[in-house]
Design a protein around this motif. Structure first.
Motif, PDB file in Angstrom:
ATOM      1  N   UNK A 132       0.757  -1.353  -0.047  1.00 54.74           N
ATOM      2  CA  UNK A 132      -0.015  -0.011  -0.065  1.00 54.74           C
ATOM      3  C   UNK A 132       1.056   1.225  -0.021  1.00 54.74           C
ATOM      4  N   UNK A 133       0.145   2.390  -0.554  1.00 58.04           N
ATOM      5  CA  UNK A 133       0.804   3.696  -0.370  1.00 58.04           C
ATOM      6  C   UNK A 133       0.306   4.221   0.842  1.00 58.04           C
ATOM      7  N   UNK A 158     -11.026   6.907  -5.061  1.00 58.61           N
ATOM      8  CA  UNK A 158     -10.131   6.167  -5.499  1.00 58.61           C
ATOM      9  C   UNK A 158      -9.172   6.133  -4.563  1.00 58.61           C
ATOM     10  N   UNK A 159      -8.803   7.122  -3.808  1.00 61.69           N
ATOM     11  CA  UNK A 159      -7.864   7.244  -2.850  1.00 61.69           C
ATOM     12  C   UNK A 159      -8.095   6.490  -1.176  1.00 61.69           C
ATOM     13  N   UNK A 160      -9.389   5.958  -1.439  1.00 61.90           N
ATOM     14  CA  UNK A 160      -9.659   5.246   0.234  1.00 61.90           C
ATOM     15  C   UNK A 160      -8.501   4.402   0.616  1.00 61.90           C
ATOM     16  N   UNK A 195      -3.056  14.616  -7.447  1.00 63.86           N
ATOM     17  CA  UNK A 195      -3.878  13.358  -7.315  1.00 63.86           C
ATOM     18  C   UNK A 195      -3.133  12.292  -8.512  1.00 63.86           C
ATOM     19  N   UNK A 196      -2.847  12.851  -9.474  1.00 65.20           N
ATOM     20  CA  UNK A 196      -2.260  12.144 -10.630  1.00 65.20           C
ATOM     21  C   UNK A 196      -0.824  11.495 -10.054  1.00 65.20           C
ATOM     22  N   UNK A 197      -0.235  12.259  -9.449  1.00 74.40           N
ATOM     23  CA  UNK A 197       1.099  11.608  -8.637  1.00 74.40           C
ATOM     24  C   UNK A 197       0.885  10.768  -7.684  1.00 74.40           C
ATOM     25  N   UNK A 198      -0.293  10.712  -6.795  1.00 71.28           N
ATOM     26  CA  UNK A 198      -0.428   9.829  -5.931  1.00 71.28           C
ATOM     27  C   UNK A 198      -1.053   8.480  -6.527  1.00 71.28           C
TER      28      UNK A 198
END
Length: 646
Positions: free
Chosen positions: A219-220, A274-276, A601-604
């Motif tokens: 995970x990130x 999408x970042x959940x 957001x694109x980076x993450x």
């Protein structure tokens, strides 16, 4: 019991969370803020200790679901009045100053966050609320059927009820887990023993299951801290005394707290569905030893004393802005050093987690401020200003990796793609080798030259061979007046004798195809040859075409491409160990839709992309992707369908 903080977000109206470790004016009366702090945690007992006031959770139980993870909403200092909530305690622009501002705001937060427990702390009701039972019933009633607990403040006992009578009433309300504490201390605090935990067995089983599945290792992680919002921002009475126009005039530098809200606020770009899966973690405060591996103590101490002096000034005149300057364009307030320490601490903790065994994250992004890549060992470098930077976060993280994670990290690389040259980071990297410094002074018709040797090794005398710094950045004249684009370093002739320092300057407003080609050939290929055990990114988003600096021409997809290539390179060299740190990027108008929010957001999203795991970077494949992207973009500009990732 030990607790792992899984994530946190702050909702505030209108003032922000204050770090208990920082020197802030003592809260009282109208200095309070309605604050909602949402925290997720898991552990054997899911116990919490929140400072100022103290809330202990430990005896009775609250069901937290099969995962053993607790979601806590912490409501601080509501100062609720059933008929006349003061304007200072409600959001600006939220309508008339009535109790509905408070209850509707809190109800909205609870609807979105769906917590397992609500904790009310501090002054929950106004002292002149009459009858106080109505105020408490209305405010606590917003929790509905959810379990909640209250630790009361001095205003709660200023009503017609005594402290014991207030607490006795609170314990009878629906959902209350509030109990008399074992100690009754100074006014403003009750000590409270309340339970909010899943069964210990369930928590242990969940932790073991996560470790066995390797979920964290894939995970990130996202690191942030609310203290980073306090740097160069009005707080407390000063906030109330300033009109929006005055606040913009006094605190209007591009590097502002709104940058973090663009990403992390309840509707920020990194709060999208999408970042959940992000592992949301708190950025701790860096230790002094971590800072002094990179910076001179004299510089740190001067910064500490300056911020302490501003804190004293704020205490003496709370409504008067207390703003200092490190140099011509780098402002500080009483909270700036604390914010910078949390920014550096986020870098250190992220490095520790991606280098841990077992891994606590595959890679990480630190959404922190102030930025750091213009801060050298003694602050500003080469006669330039420090460009909003206080502590060199990337260098601090890299130095920690070499010194404290040496069993994993023997070679560390820092890559900077901010539109400005990372001159401070470069100076910190060069300073790991002994360097002669010469200063000249003129007096009485003579010139006095003083020479000294400086060196701040991160681990050993071999550091110069084990640290890589690369930067791609804008370079050239700005504005047609002959002036150089800040900071004016990192140009074609400013190359280091050491092979591990590489600069790739590009012209201002360089289009994406040329930027990508320079990065691929000048930085990625040498970086792969260096073979790092850890990659640290100084992620600046001010090269975006929509950034107000107007120095770049990149799009969201370019930041996604750069990140994906670096993730692949980390997969090839160091099992995916990569830590990214926020540097520049200043377009915040539009919130999550601003160029900063979209680029971040694109980076993450690229950091999180599961298709990149286990796929090593290859120079030939990178070249093919580069040519394919350029061709797709050209076809699109010629009238074809827009490319997925031009």
């Amino acid at each position: 019991a030990r607790v792992r903080i899984l994530g946190g977000v702050v909702w505030s109206t209108p003032r922000l969370l204050t770090d208990p470790a920082s020197r802030l004016p003592a809260s009282g009366g109208q200095d309070h803020t309605k604050l909602v702090w949402v925290v997720s945690a898991s552990g054997p007992a899911c116990s919490f200790m929140l400072q100022a006031p103290l809330l202990l959770l430990g005896q009775r139980t609250v069901s937290v679901g099969e995962s053993g993870t607790l979601r806590l909403v912490h409501v601080s200092d509501a100062h609720y009045h059933p008929f006349a909530t003061a304007c200072e305690d409600v959001p600006r622009g939220a309508g008339p100053c009535t109790h509905r501002n408070t209850t509707q705001f809190l109800a909205s937060v609870l609807h979105v966050e769906r917590p397992d427990l609500v904790a009310f702390t501090g002054d929950v009701i106004d002292g002149d609320s009459s009858p106080p039972q109505l105020a408490m019933a209305q405010l606590y009633g917003v929790a509905g059927a959810r379990p909640w607990a209250a630790s009361l403040g001095n205003h709660d006992e200023e009503s017609t009820l005594s402290r014991d009578e207030v607490l006795a009433y609170v314990t009878t309300l629906r959902g209350s887990l509030t109990e008399h504490g074992p100690v009754k201390g100074s006014p403003g605090n009750f000590y409270l023993d309340v339970v909010a935990a899943g069964a210990a067995a369930a928590g242990e089983a969940a932790a073991k299951a996560a470790a066995a599945s390797g979920a964290e290792a894939r995970a990130t992680a996202l690191y942030a801290h609310p203290a980073c919002l306090l740097h160069t921002a009005p707080v407390g009475r000063e906030y109330d005394a300033l009109s929006p126009a005055e606040a913009r005039r006094l605190y209007g530098q591009p590097e502002c707290a709104e940058r973090l809200r663009t990403m992390l606020a309840p509707y920020g770009s990194l709060r999208a569905a999408r970042f959940a899966p992000l592992l949301r973690r708190v950025a701790p405060r860096a230790q002094l030893a971590d800072v002094l591996r990179v910076h001179e103590f004299s510089y740190y101490d001067a910064l500490r004393r300056q911020c302490a002096g501003l804190a004293e000034q704020s205490e003496a005149e709370p409504a008067k802005p207390a703003i200092g300057r490190v140099d011509t364009d780098t402002e500080v307030t009483a909270h700036s050093l604390v914010a910078a320490l949390h920014a550096a601490g986020g870098a250190v903790q992220a490095v520790a987690d991606v280098c841990a065994s077992p891994r606590r994250a595959r890679n990480a992004f630190c959404a922190v401020r102030p930025p750091g890549h213009h801060a050298g060992p003694r602050g500003a470098v080469g006669g330039q200003s420090a460009g909003f930077c206080l502590l060199s976060t990337a260098a601090i993280g890299a130095a920690y990796a070499l010194a404290c994670r040496r069993e994993v990290v023997r070679r560390v690389a820092i890559l900077d793609y901010d539109v400005h040259h990372g001159n401070g980071t470069q100076e910190c990297v060069r300073n790991v080798r002994p360097t002669e410094r010469v200063e000249s002074f003129s007096a009485a018709g003579a010139t006095l030259r003083l020479s000294r040797v400086e060196c701040k090794p991160w681990l050993s005398e071999e550091d110069g061979d084990n640290v890589f710094f690369g930067s791609i950045h804008g370079f050239g004249e700005e504005g047609g007046g002959g002036g150089q684009f800040y900071p004016g370093s990192g140009g074609p002739v400013d190359q280091s004798a050491e092979p591990s320092v590489i600069n790739s300057p590009v012209g201002l407003r360089t289009p994406s195809a040329q930027w990508r080609r320079f990065m691929s050939e000048k930085l990625l290929t040498p970086l792969a040859a260096f073979g790092p055990d850890l990659v640290i990114i100084s992620a600046g988003f001010d090269a975006h075409a929509h950034d107000p600096l107007e120095a770049g021409a990149l799009l969201d997809s370019d930041f996604e491409w750069m990140t994906a290539e670096l993730v692949g390179l980390a997969e090839r060299c160091c099992d995916g160990r990569l830590v990214s740190l926020l540097e520049g990027g200043y377009q915040t108008a539009g919130g999550p839709l601003a160029s900063l929010g979209r680029a971040a957001a694109a980076h993450v999203a690229a950091l999180m992309d599961p298709t990149l795991v286990g796929v090593p970077w290859d120079a030939r494949a990178c070249g093919e992707r580069l040519q394919s992207g350029i061709a797709a973009a050209a076809e699109w500009r010629g009238g074809g369908a827009p490319p997925a990732n031009p």
